[in-house]
Design a protein around this motif. Structure first.
Motif, PDB file in Angstrom:
ATOM      1  N   ARG A 137       0.798  -1.218   0.000  1.00 44.68           N
ATOM      2  CA  ARG A 137       0.000   0.000   0.000  1.00 44.68           C
ATOM      3  C   ARG A 137       0.829   1.267   0.000  1.00 44.68           C
ATOM      4  N   SER A 195      -4.743   9.495  -2.711  1.00 45.51           N
ATOM      5  CA  SER A 195      -5.341   8.195  -2.416  1.00 45.51           C
ATOM      6  C   SER A 195      -6.855   8.230  -2.536  1.00 45.51           C
ATOM      7  N   TYR A 198      -4.001   2.264  -6.110  1.00 45.67           N
ATOM      8  CA  TYR A 198      -3.625   3.673  -6.050  1.00 45.67           C
ATOM      9  C   TYR A 198      -3.024   4.058  -7.381  1.00 45.67           C
ATOM     10  N   LEU A 228      -4.108  -0.949  -1.662  1.00 47.38           N
ATOM     11  CA  LEU A 228      -4.435  -1.286  -0.283  1.00 47.38           C
ATOM     12  C   LEU A 228      -5.341  -2.513  -0.276  1.00 47.38           C
ATOM     13  N   TYR A 269      -9.015  -5.017  -3.579  1.00 48.81           N
ATOM     14  CA  TYR A 269      -8.051  -4.015  -3.125  1.00 48.81           C
ATOM     15  C   TYR A 269      -8.318  -2.704  -3.827  1.00 48.81           C
TER      16      TYR A 269
END
Lengths: 474, 249
Positions: free
Chosen positions: A93, A203, A197, A176, A194
């Motif tokens: 992440r 984000s 990004y 993430l 997930y």
């Protein structure tokens, strides 16, 4: 038998956290295990574990494995998987994550993982152990010129391992991890959700994505979500608290030296430290049983080191959990935990980087072997092989450190004895050998006997002094 | 503050078991040289007493200055940024030199008075436990308790306890022998030849050794559980496995 008095002092000290009777995941727990998670997970009684050799060959594609978490464990696992011909995705992440970590790696890690020497900021060859009454003992006299403890910056090490994994063929995804869907049927895929990004955007602008894989390696650290998804159960953890300081001319003293402070003022069950980093020192402490008082312990650590860090400024304050013992469940189906997510941190020293990387590699090796380089589906027994190998190889190390912690971190008198023992050359040699090479090497039995006698002597003396201390009031 | 000077010479003859009030005034013996070198010429006795009073409950009021006052210069406290107490009275003792006890000052009748050394070290540790100090590189503490000879430890700590435990064992032994004799008619000599009686003797000895205070019973139970706790945590992942294909650790 004077050492027996220490349990009583320890018992009184530990009144706020009595040893709970051990509950695994089987019995209905009265403490912190998550009972409902067992219902969420498909009942294991119905899963049939067949040997991998009879597993079906995968139809025209290699095995797909997702490694969640790109720290040392994830990076090592992804690299080994990719090299073994398995299709690997590595989800991390925060690619530039500065982990609040001591950053000490043993010599064997440099060799085993082929780390380039410029990764290491500092080579610590001297350590100072400081007892509650400030008895200071220097250890490191027995180190040979080529031996040292390497201090690294985590963001550098992690990035290096991840890049190596990417070079070997793993697909690095900056995202993430949110959730893991377990397969509906025995051979079905795991679905990972997930947030991806996008590079260059904040984000907020992240898109939710899904990927299906055959197996998952959970390397996402102490607060592992993968572990939650498979109902691994909880573990006790210590909080380590670090404040970095930059004293200018005092850095010379810490050029090659790390310090360890022991005492009730600094931590009731761990130690306080001053570790040198690239251009500053990390002053920190940790505790399991008295987490609420961590700031007080931190202040006490700063007090003890005050003369040596005087004039410095605090540039960063950070805290992180350190697992104390493995989670009750480390493997379920085709999901395995490695590194901090599994809880592979030693007691007494709190070392975790090497074991994380090693466990990641071992798990990946087991997957590669069980799938015959990505050609077959694996199942739980393959992952259990990794567990067995890891447990067998490192169990003595963990147990010895656990015994050391139990004996020597009990009370101030035990800590005094501990520091006294560290002055002995044989102890230093054994300690460093076992730390640097991760092998518990049996020494000369006569020396061992002498060591045992000296240890008992130190403990008895320290406890005798303790009893006298209890009698007087100043 | 003047109290302290007359008390100094009587220090070595004092025993820790004596009246505790006396010990309060003997406080300031602690860590001297560490701060002696740093704060040379800081004759801030008055300031020392004021801050000491406000910091400690009053136990240490008389504690302040000995000969040369070892006290922190104020500026080092503030730059710390840590939640450190305002002024920390430091350990001061004329016999603590160079990070260790100067054994020459402990001589009595031409020989070193080890009991006094033990007392002094006890006091130093107690002081430091209550008032932790910064460890200093200029005057590192190098005292090692193993310089005190083994017989001194034995005489002071082991013998009284051994006497106590042997007394308990003798009393238990006598009454158990009497009891068994009255019940079964077997005399003492014949009892010693009996296996059951020998087992009882072993249990009695072990009990006397292991259980010295009431709290020891609980402590022992906790200890036994503690020794296997970590192993159980590691083996948890194997315990839920029911297939015979994987062997347990």
């Amino acid at each position: 038998m004077a050492s027996l008095s220490s349990p009583t002092t320890a018992a009184t000290r530990r009144q706020d956290s009595p040893i709970r009777p051990f509950v695994g995941l089987r019995r209905s727990p009265s403490n912190n295990c998550i009972p409902t998670s067992r219902n969420a997970v498909p009942s294991r009684h119905h899963l049939q574990i067949r040997a991998a050799k009879s597993s079906p060959r995968l139809p025209g594609r290699p095995l797909r494995v997702a490694v969640v978490g790109g720290g040392p464990a994830g990076g090592a696992a992804a690299e080994t998987l990719a090299k073994g011909g398995v299709e690997t995705i590595l989800i991390e992440r925060k690619l530039d994550n500065c982990k609040p970590c001591g950053g000490a790696i043993p010599l064997c890690m440099v060799e085993e993982f082929g780390l380039p020497l410029d990764l290491i900021d500092r080579r610590v060859t001297k350590m100072k152990m400081i007892s509650p009454s400030n008895v200071a003992v220097d250890i490191g006299r027995t180190l040979k010129p080529h031996e040292y403890i390497g201090m690294v910056r985590r963001e550098i090490l992690d990035a290096y391992l991840r890049d190596r994994a990417a070079e070997a063929g793993a697909q690095l995804i900056n995202g993430l991890f949110l959730q893991l869907d377990l397969p509906e049927s025995g051979e079905g895929p795991y679905r990972l959700h997930y947030n991806l990004y996008n590079k260059g955007t904040s984000s907020v602008a992240s898109e939710r994505q899904t990927v299906e894989v055959d197996a998952v390696v959970g390397a996402d650290g102490a607060n592992s979500r993968v572990a939650k998804s498979i109902g691994s159960g909880d573990y006790d953890y210590a909080i380590a608290f670090q404040a970095m300081r930059i004293p200018e001319e005092k850095m010379k003293y810490y050029e090659e030296r790390a310090e360890m402070y022991v005492g009730d003022d600094v931590s009731p069950d761990f130690y306080g430290w001053v570790f040198p980093k690239c251009d500053h020192v990390a002053v920190g402490t940790g505790t399991v049983t008295h987490k609420g008082e961590i700031k007080r312990f931190q202040a006490a650590t700063r007090l003890r080191a005050r003369d040596k860090i005087e004039g410095g400024k605090i540039i960063r304050v950070e805290a992180h959990p350190i697992p104390e013992h493995p989670r009750p469940r480390r493997v379920l189906g085709r999901v395995a935990l490695v590194g901090d997510a599994a809880g592979y941190v030693t007691k007494c020293s709190g070392e975790g980087i090497y074991f994380a990387a090693k466990s990641g590699r071992m798990c990946a090796e087991a997957i590669v072997e069980g799938s015959e380089n990505g050609n077959r589906m694996i199942n739980e027994s393959d992952l259990r092989k990794y567990l067995k190998k890891f447990d067998q190889m490192y169990w003595p190390t963990y147990k010895v450190l656990d015994v050391l912690q139990k004996v020597f971190y009990r009370s101030n008198s035990a800590r005094e004895a501990f520091v006294e023992m560290c002055a002995d050359e044989y102890v230093q040699k054994m300690t460093f050998d076992s730390y640097l090479y991760k092998k518990v090497v049996p020494g000369n039995p006569l020396d061992d006997l002498k060591l045992a006698v000296n240890t008992i002597g130190s403990l008895v003396r320290a406890n005798a002094l303790r009893k006298e201390m209890n009698k007087i009031t100043l | 503050m003047a109290l302290l000077s007359p008390l100094l010479p009587t220090f070595s003859s004092l025993r820790p078991n004596l009246s505790q009030k006396l010990h309060r005034t003997l406080l300031p013996k602690k860590k001297s040289s560490l701060f002696l070198t740093r704060c040379a010429g800081n004759g801030a006795g008055k300031v020392g007493s004021a801050t000491v009073e406000e910091k400690l409950e009053g136990k240490k009021e008389e504690a302040i200055p000995l000969e040369s006052e070892g006290k922190l210069p104020p500026e080092s406290r503030d730059s710390n940024g840590a939640a450190v107490k305002a002024v920390i009275p430091t350990f001061n003792d004329p016999r603590w030199i160079g990070g260790t006890w100067d054994l020459k000052q402990f001589e009595k009748d031409g020989k070193t008075d080890w009991d006094a050394v033990i007392d002094a070290e006890v006091r130093r540790r107690k002081w430091l436990e209550d008032n932790p100090e910064a460890s200093n590189n200029d005057e590192p503490v190098i005292f090692d308790t193993s310089i005190i000879p083994w017989w001194s430890w034995v005489k002071r700590f082991h013998l009284p306890e051994a006497e106590l435990l042997n007394g308990r064992a003798a009393m238990i032994g006598f009454f158990m022998a009497y009891f068994v004799d009255s019940l079964t008619g077997i005399g003492l000599v014949d009892q010693m030849g009996n296996f059951f009686c020998k087992t009882l003797v072993l249990i009695a000895v072990a009990g006397v050794l292991l259980i010295r205070k009431n709290e020891d019973i609980d402590a022992l139970k906790k200890l036994i559980e503690e020794t296997t706790f970590y192993d159980k945590q590691w083996q948890a992942t194997w315990q839920e496995d029911e297939t015979p294909s994987v062997s347990n650790k």
